[in-house]
Design a protein around this motif. Structure first.
Motif, PDB file in Angstrom:
ATOM      1  N   HIS A  87       4.245   2.741  -5.237  1.00  0.00           N
ATOM      2  CA  HIS A  87       3.311   3.666  -4.351  1.00  0.00           C
ATOM      3  C   HIS A  87       2.692   3.053  -3.321  1.00  0.00           C
ATOM      4  O   HIS A  87       1.960   3.946  -2.600  1.00  0.00           O
ATOM      5  CB  HIS A  87       2.709   4.582  -5.401  1.00  0.00           C
ATOM      6  N   LEU A  88       2.310   1.898  -3.311  1.00  0.00           N
ATOM      7  CA  LEU A  88       1.626   1.150  -2.555  1.00  0.00           C
ATOM      8  C   LEU A  88       2.453   0.464  -1.418  1.00  0.00           C
ATOM      9  O   LEU A  88       3.463  -0.063  -1.829  1.00  0.00           O
ATOM     10  CB  LEU A  88       0.852   0.436  -3.165  1.00  0.00           C
ATOM     11  N   ASP A  89       1.781   0.414  -0.142  1.00  0.00           N
ATOM     12  CA  ASP A  89       2.705  -0.482   0.845  1.00  0.00           C
ATOM     13  C   ASP A  89       2.352  -1.927   0.408  1.00  0.00           C
ATOM     14  O   ASP A  89       1.478  -2.347  -0.417  1.00  0.00           O
ATOM     15  CB  ASP A  89       2.331  -0.115   2.290  1.00  0.00           C
ATOM     16  N   ASN A  93      -0.434  -3.574  -2.051  1.00  0.00           N
ATOM     17  CA  ASN A  93      -0.292  -4.282  -3.078  1.00  0.00           C
ATOM     18  C   ASN A  93      -1.153  -5.624  -3.000  1.00  0.00           C
ATOM     19  O   ASN A  93      -1.715  -5.797  -4.280  1.00  0.00           O
ATOM     20  CB  ASN A  93       1.212  -4.811  -3.290  1.00  0.00           C
ATOM     21  N   ARG A 128       6.774  -0.046   3.111  1.00  0.00           N
ATOM     22  CA  ARG A 128       7.001   0.324   1.843  1.00  0.00           C
ATOM     23  C   ARG A 128       7.613  -0.827   1.032  1.00  0.00           C
ATOM     24  O   ARG A 128       8.584  -1.684   1.562  1.00  0.00           O
ATOM     25  CB  ARG A 128       7.416   1.374   1.654  1.00  0.00           C
TER      26      ARG A 128
END
Length: 213
Positions: A87-89, A93, A128
């Motif tokens: 859910h994080l780019d 991260n 992503r």
């Protein structure tokens, strides 16, 4: 920087690690070799606080961390399967550990940019993670673990699953990246060439003052 003394672990009565001793100097990269089932990954998890040893002591930077939870040990870990947050780019991260430690956003941004450049992913912070290649994902996982500047970085076969050409390119890069940051690292691998290319010192688990099950 890292000292293991008499580390002993048994699972269901079967000894996996028996009185293991190991010292790793500040800034040193040590590769740990051993056959399948020899306890290499278990030893890393003891250092990280993910597995409780039946006996022995773990010291990081002169502090006995044997009884401390994982988040207070100042260690980072890179697993075989990357374990990126979908859910994080990429930037999110890498910044995750910094955010968890309460580092202000004004300091997180420059550190993330520094690591993106260091691992060869400058300009990809907003990508992503589902769009990353296997090699790019490995680099993001490494950058995320290095971001908080852990006292010790633990790498559990971090180049597993890559084709040979990409593996060999990242193998060369990994040692360079760790040395550029002055990172103290313990690398688990079954690949003798990988160990020799990355590490300052290569040891067999059975040579660490104890017996591997």
């Amino acid at each position: 920087m890292l000292q293991l003394a008499g580390v002993t672990v048994a699972f269901d009565g079967r000894p996996v690690l028996d009185g293991v001793d190991l010292d790793v100097a500040a800034g040193e990269i040590v590769a740990l070799l051993g056959g399948s089932g020899s306890g290499k990954s278990t030893l890393l998890r003891v250092v990280a606080g993910l597995v409780e040893a039946d006996a022995g002591r773990v010291t990081v930077g002169g502090q006995d961390v044997t009884a401390l939870p994982t988040h207070r040990r100042r260690v980072g870990m890179v697993f075989q399967d990357d374990q990126l947050f979908p859910h994080l780019d990429v930037a999110g991260n890498i910044a995750f550990g910094l955010r968890m430690r309460g580092i202000p956003a004004a300091e997180r941004g420059p550190r993330v940019a520094e690591l993106l450049d260091l691992v060869g992913l400058a300009g990809l912070g907003r990508r992503r993670v589902g769009r990353l290649s296997g090699g790019e994902a490995k680099r993001v996982a490494l950058a995320r673990s290095m971001a908080p500047r852990p006292a010790v970085l633990l790498l559990d076969e971090p180049l597993t699953g890559l084709d040979r050409d990409l593996h060999d390119r990242l193998m060369s890069d990994l040692g360079r990246l760790l040395r550029a940051e002055g990172t103290t690292a313990l690398l688990v691998t079954h690949d003798h060439d990988e160990a020799a290319a990355i590490a300052d010192r290569v040891v067999q688990l059975g040579q660490l003052g104890g017996r591997a099950g």
